[in-house]
Structure formats: C-alpha cells, structure tokens
Design an enzyme around this catalytic site. Sequence first.
Site, short mmCIF file in Angstrom:
data_model
loop_
_atom_site.label_atom_id
_atom_site.label_comp_id
_atom_site.label_asym_id
_atom_site.label_seq_id
_atom_site.Cartn_x
_atom_site.Cartn_y
_atom_site.Cartn_z
N CYS A 20 -17.10 -12.54 -32.84
CA CYS A 20 -17.52 -13.03 -31.52
C CYS A 20 -17.93 -14.49 -31.63
O CYS A 20 -17.95 -15.07 -32.72
CB CYS A 20 -18.68 -12.19 -30.98
SG CYS A 20 -20.16 -12.29 -31.99
N CYS A 23 -20.65 -15.41 -34.04
CA CYS A 23 -20.19 -15.56 -35.43
C CYS A 23 -19.74 -16.99 -35.69
O CYS A 23 -20.03 -17.57 -36.74
CB CYS A 23 -19.04 -14.60 -35.73
SG CYS A 23 -19.46 -12.85 -35.60
N ASP A 419 5.22 -29.52 -15.85
CA ASP A 419 6.38 -30.16 -16.46
C ASP A 419 7.50 -30.15 -15.41
O ASP A 419 7.49 -29.33 -14.49
CB ASP A 419 6.80 -29.37 -17.71
CG ASP A 419 8.14 -29.83 -18.27
OD1 ASP A 419 8.27 -31.03 -18.53
OD2 ASP A 419 9.04 -28.99 -18.41
N ASP A 620 7.64 -25.18 -19.90
CA ASP A 620 8.58 -24.23 -20.47
C ASP A 620 9.17 -24.66 -21.81
O ASP A 620 9.86 -23.88 -22.45
CB ASP A 620 9.74 -23.97 -19.51
CG ASP A 620 10.71 -25.15 -19.44
OD1 ASP A 620 10.22 -26.30 -19.51
OD2 ASP A 620 11.92 -24.92 -19.34
N ASP A 624 6.05 -28.97 -24.40
CA ASP A 624 4.92 -28.65 -23.54
C ASP A 624 3.83 -27.87 -24.28
O ASP A 624 2.73 -27.71 -23.76
CB ASP A 624 5.38 -27.81 -22.34
CG ASP A 624 6.41 -28.54 -21.49
OD1 ASP A 624 6.26 -29.75 -21.31
OD2 ASP A 624 7.37 -27.90 -21.04
#
Length: 724
Positions: A20, A23, A419, A620, A624
């Site tokens: 978590c 931690c 994009d 995509d 990117d």
Amino acid sequence: MNSSESSSATLDLGVGGMTCASCVARVERALKKVPGVEDASVNLATESARVVFQPAEQMEAQIRRAVRNAGYEPRAPELTRDEDLSPWAGFGPVALGLLLSLPLVLPMMGEPFGLHWMLPAWLQFLLATPVQFVLGARFYKAGWHALKAGSGNMDLLVALGTSAGWGLSMWLWLAEGQMHLYFEASAVVITLVLLGKWLEARAKRQTTSAIRALQALRPEVAHVMLKSGGEADLPLAEVMAGDRLLVLPGERIPADGVVEEGDTHADESMLTGEPLPVAKGQGARLTGGSINGEGRVVMKATAVGGESVLAHIIRLVEDAQAGKAPIQRLVDQVAAVFVPVVVAVALLTLVGWLIAGASLQDALIPAVAVLVIACPCALGLATPAAIMAGTGVAARQGILIKDAQALEIAHRVDTVAFDKTGTLTVGQPRLVAFVPAAGQDEATLLAAAASVQAGSEHPLARAVVGAARERGLELQPAEAVRAVPGRGTEGSVGGAQWRIASLRWLDELGTPLGMLQSEVQRLQGEGATLSALLEGGALRALMAFADEPKPGAAAALAALRARGLRLVMISGDNRAAAQAMGRRLGLAPEEVQAEVLPGDKAQRVAALRAGGHVVAMVGDGVNDAPALAAADVGIAMGTGTDVAMHAAGITLMRGDVALVERALAISHRTVVKIRQNLFWAFAYNVAGIPMAAAGLLSPVVAGGAMALSSVSVLTNALLLKRSR
C-alpha cells in the site's frame, strides 16, 4: 547503477513486499535516513526504488540493508519485471479463505430464521485457524512492521481484531465450554480483506506491462559490418557507437544512427505516430526500433543502449509511472488515525467495565466487540468493489479500464489532450485532391497513375489505387515498374512512360510546375503531402494526400467542450497540416500544438498539469506512451499500438472518440459510489463502536454488523450496473 550529474550516483533497486501507499512512505523514510542519500523515490506500480546518493564505500549495501530493516526485500530491478500473469494469478489464498469461511457463515445466516446449524466447536476451530494464522500471516507481518515504525495501518487493525475474536473463541470454548463462539468473524474479516488486496494487486500488475512492450521493440541481434570484411550477427548489447550496421528490408532498425549507403523508407509511426513512411537517403537519421522499408541500407550507429531515443522513451514511462495518486492513499491515511483510536477505545472499554465491577470475561466481551465491529472489512472493500463494478459497466460500453487510479482521478479532469493521427484521424493517407494540368482528362490520368502503382504496398500508392477503384476506373497492366527510393515510382502503361514523383524528384528532373505552381502552394498550405504525375518529361497532374478526421470526431470534441472541458490537440505534424486538421475538427488555433517531438509530448502534458489542470491524454502510438503515463489519466485507442494501451489506464476498445466522454462520466459515477461506500463503512463504526463499548452489542452481533456493512457496501457498488 549509473551516474547522475557529476558528484551523485543513482541506484535502481527492486523492493518486494510492498502492499500500500504507507509501505511506499515507510521505505522512502528508511532510505532517506541512510547517511549520504540525497533523494529516494519509491514506485509501488513497478515495486522499485530509485535512490540518488553520494558515492561512498559499501553505499549500495547500506541502501539494501535499510530496505530489509524496514521489513521489505531488496531485489535486482529486473526481477520486478516478471512475465504477464493470468488475471486470476494470486487468487488461490482468497479462494481457500472463501472455502473455509463459508461453512462458518452459513449457520450465522440461518439463526434469524430459527435455523440452528451451529457447527461443533472443534470443527469451527479447524476451519478458522488456518485462515487466521496461515492466510492471515501477512497481516501480522505487515502490522508488526508498521508498529515498529511507529505508525498504524489496516493490516494492524485486521491482525488485532481477528486475533481478539479468535482468542476469545478459544477461551470460551476451552475454559467455559460455551458453543457461541466468534471464529466466523475473524475468518470472514481476513478472507474479505484478502479479496480487496487481490483486486488491488491485479490492477497494479497492469502498470508494468508498458515497459515490457517498449523493450520488445528492440531487435535481439544486429548485422555488424566487420572492419576485416564481411558481417557478423551480434547481440544488440554488444553493438557500440561507431559500428557500421546492415539493415535488410522489413527489419527493425537496431540503434540510432545515420544512413551511409542505400535509400529506403522508414516506418517511424512508433515514434511520430504519423502514417506516412519517411524517405531516408545518405546522411538521413535513423531511429532504433523503427521499421526499415523496401531498401537495403548500411548505417553508422551513433547512439546505442541507454542513450537511444527508444531507451529515453522507456525512461520517460518509468519516471511518469512513479507518480502517486493521492486518492489511493485515502483509506491508509484514515486508518493511520483510526487504528490507535480503536485500540484505545477497546482498552478503555475493558478498564471501564473492570472498574465498574464486571468480571474479566464480562469486561473482555465488549472490548472484543469493539475490535470486531471496528475491523475495516467494509473499509477495505469500499474502493475495490466500486471500481470492479464501474469497470464492468465500462467494459460493456467498449471502455477497458485497467488502472484503478485512473478511474478514481478521471472525474476531476478539466483538460483533455489528444494525439492527432490515429486518434482524431483515420491514420491512413487518402487522395484528397487530383489536379490535372490544363487540357488533361482527370479519369485517364488517375487510371494511369493507379496502374503504375497497383503492385506497390506503399501507403500513398494504396491511396491512389483505392481512389481509382472507388471511381470504377479500369486499370491496365504496367511494364518495367521500378521504385526509386525516396523519389517515387516509374513504369510503362499503354506504351507511354509514366512517373509518380515527389516534388524533390521533380526538381531534380528539372520539370517546371508551370500553371500548377499556385495549386502547389495552396495544397501545401492546407498541410497536404504532394506527388506529381509525369508522362515522359511533361507534368500532367498533381496528387495531394492527407489524413481524414474520424467519423464523429468533431461531434465528440463538441460534446466534451459542452461539459466545460478544455481541449488540446498535440501533433508532430507541421503547423499547416495540424492547423488544417484542427479547423476540420472544430478546434480553435490556440487549441492546436504542432511540430511537437516525440520526447516533448510528455513535457507538454506536464506543462498543462503544472498550470493547475487535471489532464487526460488520449493517444494511440508508441510515441504517445510517455505522455499517456505522464498525464493524470492516460486514455488509449484500442485500434492503436499495444504499448499505448499498456501505458494507459483506460483503453477505448472501439477507437471511438465519443467514448472519451463516456469514460469520464463512468468515472464520476464510480467515485460517487466510492465516497458513499466509505461513508457507510465509517457510519457502521461510528454508530457501532459506542454501542459495543456500552455492552449493547455482543461480539456475535458485532460480527453480524460487520458482515452487514460489507453487504451494504457491495450492494451499493452493484447499483452501478444499472447505470445507463
């Protein structure tokens, strides 16, 4: 280890055992206490730490020892990048817990209906004890380390509450001979919290796949030209800057460098996102990871290994993933205060009843009831249950959500960056204009151009052939067809010699543009890519190629703007082409950012965030990936590359821009459910703890209330499935 600036060194280290955000904070505190350590950044997603320190004797050993002393396992960083796991990986302990707990819960559920199915005490003991001390061992370990660090977390409260329930059951069974025991409360708490931990771990594993996908773009071997003559296939790790490398057609380029011999086209869409292959002649720069086209070239390597552009992109993704979402820490932050308060209330309850004259057993029962009803079972399920329901609703609408943090954060997005190519546009060039010279027949010329290029796989050639077929033109067989790398194609059709030439080749041939000069300037101003059609040595027509907006993209952008969102389009295209596409999409000039290099996209996103905006990045391509990881929320088009989808927390499986608005709406509804769940989880504790302390709730009723809180949280989360 590698150098960082002149006097500091950097160590990348794997860290095992983190569960978590608390931690992460604990490891960072332990590392920063080591003398000589200047900075430490711990990444929960990759289970790794990056430590900047002043070089000194045995410094690396001290850093590793500090991690181990904090209760975690130092590892080599490559061990944290294991292979892709099944979605059900790690579910075994949860399944075993459910199997052992179910027989304990069923009798409790039957009692309100007058059904007494209570199991014998010895059988309850056999079912609950493995759950308590085998499956629950992780809570004891994590709680102990938190206690040593002077902090509290949910693991500590789970360990205390379930141990109290189990211990009281043992005492009542062995010392008092009673049959009303509380084994089921401890077993169910541990099982359901393990379920929540597993849901979180499954989402976390997805974040490391982006880096593996990027690394897969590197070829394993390179064809090295030996100084003594001939060539040798060497592992990529042995290639050095200055080596001459042979790259065959269709192969991935192994390193960054420049062309020394040959002409070709290179598919750099993995870097630029643009669909058009780029002509590469002598002296042109090549980028490792891109794909060589039709030509055989010899290149000189200028950057290899960690200095290459691809390695830089990998580092950008790693650095961007190191960011932490504050919402994900909410439960742990609350638990840090909640745990000592609950323990104090339980102790005060015990002491208060003893002072009031109660026996030890009578005083212990309400104290245990406080711990049992305070066990954060519903608290642990509140977030993952809503997230799982939200992701299910999203999946039915074509939205794949792999990152729980993205789902939590997306409702606050006020800026959406896109994009261009493949995201807002189709990503394939089309013949958008065919301009014949004066007195020429357009259909005849287009048929001739398509005939010459019918056998070519070049994207521009396919666009010409596609345009001719759409008009129903008949193609003739071409003879002596020859591709001229970087310039165009030539061949004979119907006894005439034809050339499809780039403007560069047209200039080399000395062919004047004549009356078509104005058309060239107009089309270039609109951002089109131009080719010329020549018959013999005479210019017959101009062909203009450009990408097309995706159907519905302009309407989708308008819908986002109607929600009050700020829109930005980031493109590597030249300014004229980007602005022309922006106009077609309904974007204002100030909403278009053009000529952005691959490594700079993440910087543009970071600049938007620095301005106080919560940014979603939609893309995509491989180029990117750093920007998707750097944004508050990364949204990838499912029609794009695997790397983009791995780097993003949200993937639009249909590649439909309209799904961006739906994803944000689902995020908003899911976060509302998370907040409602957290409210109800705390409401049970706020109401139940005082009642338990006052002796109005037995541990059995407290266990039932705890289970009821979990049921209410899960039921509320499942209401998301009714969302339209």
